[in-house]
Structures are given as C-alpha cells and as structure tokens.
Design an enzyme around this catalytic site. Structure first.
Site, PDB file in Angstrom:
ATOM      1  N   ASP A   1     -48.264 -22.067 -51.153  1.00  0.00           N
ATOM      2  CA  ASP A   1     -46.827 -22.083 -50.966  1.00  0.00           C
ATOM      3  C   ASP A   1     -46.512 -20.759 -50.251  1.00  0.00           C
ATOM      4  OD1 ASP A   1     -44.018 -22.672 -51.445  1.00  0.00           O
ATOM      5  OD2 ASP A   1     -44.113 -21.075 -52.933  1.00  0.00           O
TER       6      ASP A   1
ATOM      7  N   ASP B   1     -42.799 -19.033 -49.784  1.00  0.00           N
ATOM      8  CA  ASP B   1     -41.752 -18.219 -50.403  1.00  0.00           C
ATOM      9  C   ASP B   1     -42.107 -17.899 -51.860  1.00  0.00           C
ATOM     10  OD1 ASP B   1     -40.071 -18.518 -48.094  1.00  0.00           O
ATOM     11  OD2 ASP B   1     -39.363 -20.444 -48.847  1.00  0.00           O
TER      12      ASP B   1
HETATM   13  C1  BG6 Z   1     -38.798 -23.316 -50.431  1.00  0.00           C
HETATM   14  C2  BG6 Z   1     -37.985 -22.412 -51.339  1.00  0.00           C
HETATM   15  O1  BG6 Z   1     -39.969 -22.663 -50.065  1.00  0.00           O
HETATM   16  O2  BG6 Z   1     -38.052 -23.657 -49.271  1.00  0.00           O
HETATM   17  C3  BG6 Z   1     -36.657 -23.084 -51.681  1.00  0.00           C
HETATM   18  O3  BG6 Z   1     -38.698 -22.163 -52.534  1.00  0.00           O
HETATM   19  C4  BG6 Z   1     -35.926 -23.435 -50.380  1.00  0.00           C
HETATM   20  O4  BG6 Z   1     -35.891 -22.222 -52.474  1.00  0.00           O
HETATM   21  C5  BG6 Z   1     -36.818 -24.325 -49.521  1.00  0.00           C
HETATM   22  O5  BG6 Z   1     -34.701 -24.114 -50.682  1.00  0.00           O
HETATM   23  C6  BG6 Z   1     -36.169 -24.702 -48.188  1.00  0.00           C
HETATM   24  O6  BG6 Z   1     -36.076 -23.540 -47.387  1.00  0.00           O
HETATM   25  P1  BG6 Z   1     -35.358 -23.462 -45.988  1.00  0.00           P
HETATM   26  O7  BG6 Z   1     -35.888 -22.177 -45.401  1.00  0.00           O
HETATM   27  O8  BG6 Z   1     -35.744 -24.667 -45.195  1.00  0.00           O
HETATM   28  O9  BG6 Z   1     -33.896 -23.412 -46.243  1.00  0.00           O
HETATM   29 MG    MG Z   2     -42.260 -20.704 -53.670  1.00  0.00          MG
END
Ligand code: BG6
Ligand code: MG
Length: 210
Positions: A9, A11
């Site tokens: 993963d 984030d």
């Molecule tokens: C995930 C995060 O990696 O990505 C979530 O943990 C987030 O919190 C999701 O909502 C979508 O991210 P993005 O950058 O497309 O808004």
């Molecule tokens: Mg994450």
C-alpha cells in the site's frame, strides 16, 4: 523470504501522505462545520475519495447533492495535491529507503497496490517512478478496498498468484481486502494489531525478517 512478490500500500506504508489526507479533509470539514478528528480519519484509510467524503458527511446533519459532493471532493483533492507538491525524495524515511534498497537486491518482485488516483504523482515526488515492477492504483480499479480488486490487479501485473504475494497495509480495510483476495498480509500503523494479518510490523524494515 517465503514470497515471490510484495504488494505495498502507499499512503501510510511507504510515505506519510495519510497525514496530508487528514489535513486536507480536516480543512474541508472545518469549513462545513462538520465534526471530524483523527479517530474518524482512521475510517478513511484505504477507501476511495468519494467513499471517504460520504463517511465525513454522515456527521453533517443535512444532505448534499451529487454536484455539491463532487465539488467538495475536488476542493479536498486540490488542497491535498498542493501538500503533495511540497514532497521530495527526502520524505522517504531512512527505514523505508533501506527496506526498498535491500529488497531490490533480491529476486522478490515489488508492486504498489493503492486506492489512490494520485499514486503516479506521489511516486514521482518521491523519486520512485519506475522503481516498482508493477503499479495498481485508484486509476485502474472499480472497487476500492476492502474489495481485493487492486491487489488482484497488482498480482496479475506481477504474473504471480495471490498465495505467492505478501500485501503490506496500514488500513483495516486493506487487511480485509488482502484476506478476501487470498493474500497473506503484513500489517503496520493503524492496522498493526489486526488479527487477520499474518505479520505485525513495528516498522517497514521488519519485513526483511519475514
Ligand atoms: C488511499 C487512502 O490510499 O487512497 C485513502 O488511504 C484515500 O484515505 C484513497 O481516500 C484515495 O486517494 P486519492 O488520492 O485518490 O484521493
Ligand atoms: Mg494506507
């Protein structure tokens, strides 16, 4: 290493962009006078942008149109991308750098499995564009975690069956997705103690002992 592939993963695992997600959502929630704190933020880990917004709006006490919701998601994403723009390779911790460097020396194939549509931008900021053997992200899936689609896609791109891949996650939704897809999971951060995970990492480099 008992696995032929590792699916990370992004984030909250390779970088602290989970903090930027929080700050950007918090700014929106404050503007709309909606209660939102770090504990509630944990519910957004791993789920898509629009699902995250729906979770935040549950506390709004009123309904919003689809058009308003699209504008809120856009507002949050613009602020989030502004924060991402300030990132550089220095935002990778020494522990993450060392782990990726050591794994890259082995035959283990490395992939990203993230729900984020900002994945290519984040990898570019971190100097990691082209580093991974495969990238599956929010741009190539229709269901976000806890659905296993993004991990199945990453495994397919690596050319490996799920049983040969280990997923690394900081979100309970991600641990659930890994389990639903038939993957073993190493959990860290918010999900560290999730009983569905096979390994519980204090830091990413603990992976090197798996
Ligand atoms: C995930 C995060 O990696 O990505 C979530 O943990 C987030 O919190 C999701 O909502 C979508 O991210 P993005 O950058 O497309 O808004
Ligand atoms: Mg994450």
């Amino acid at each position: 290493m008992k696995y032929q592939g590792i699916i990370f993963d992004l984030d909250g695992v390779l970088c602290s962009t989970d903090e930027y997600h929080y700050r950007a959502w918090k700014a929106l929630a404050d503007r709309l006078n909606i209660p939102f704190d770090r504990e509630r933020n944990n519910l957004l880990r791993g789920v898509s942008r629009m699902q995250s917004l729906d979770i935040i709006l549950e506390k709004a006490g009123r309904a919003y149109s689809e058009q308003e919701k699209a504008a809120f998601a856009e507002e949050k994403n613009a602020l989030y991308r502004q924060l991402l723009g300030g990132m550089s390779p220095d935002d990778l911790t020494e522990d993450v750098r060392r782990t990726l460097r050591e794994l890259r020396k082995t035959a283990v194939r490395l992939a990203i499995g993230s729900s984020s549509k900002n994945t290519p931008f984040i990898l570019e900021r971190l100097g990691l564009s082209g580093f991974f053997d495969a990238v599956a992200d929010g741009n190539c899936i229709t269901h976000s975690k806890p659905h296993p689609e993004v991990f199945l896609k990453a495994a397919e791109l690596l050319g490996l069956p799920p049983r040969d891949c280990l997923v690394v996650e900081d979100a309970h939704a991600g641990v659930e997705a890994a389990s639903a897809g038939g993957f073993d999971c190493a959990a860290m951060g918010d999900a560290k103690d999730d009983p569905r995970a096979a390994y519980h990492l204090k830091r990413l480099s603990d992976l090197l002992k798996v």
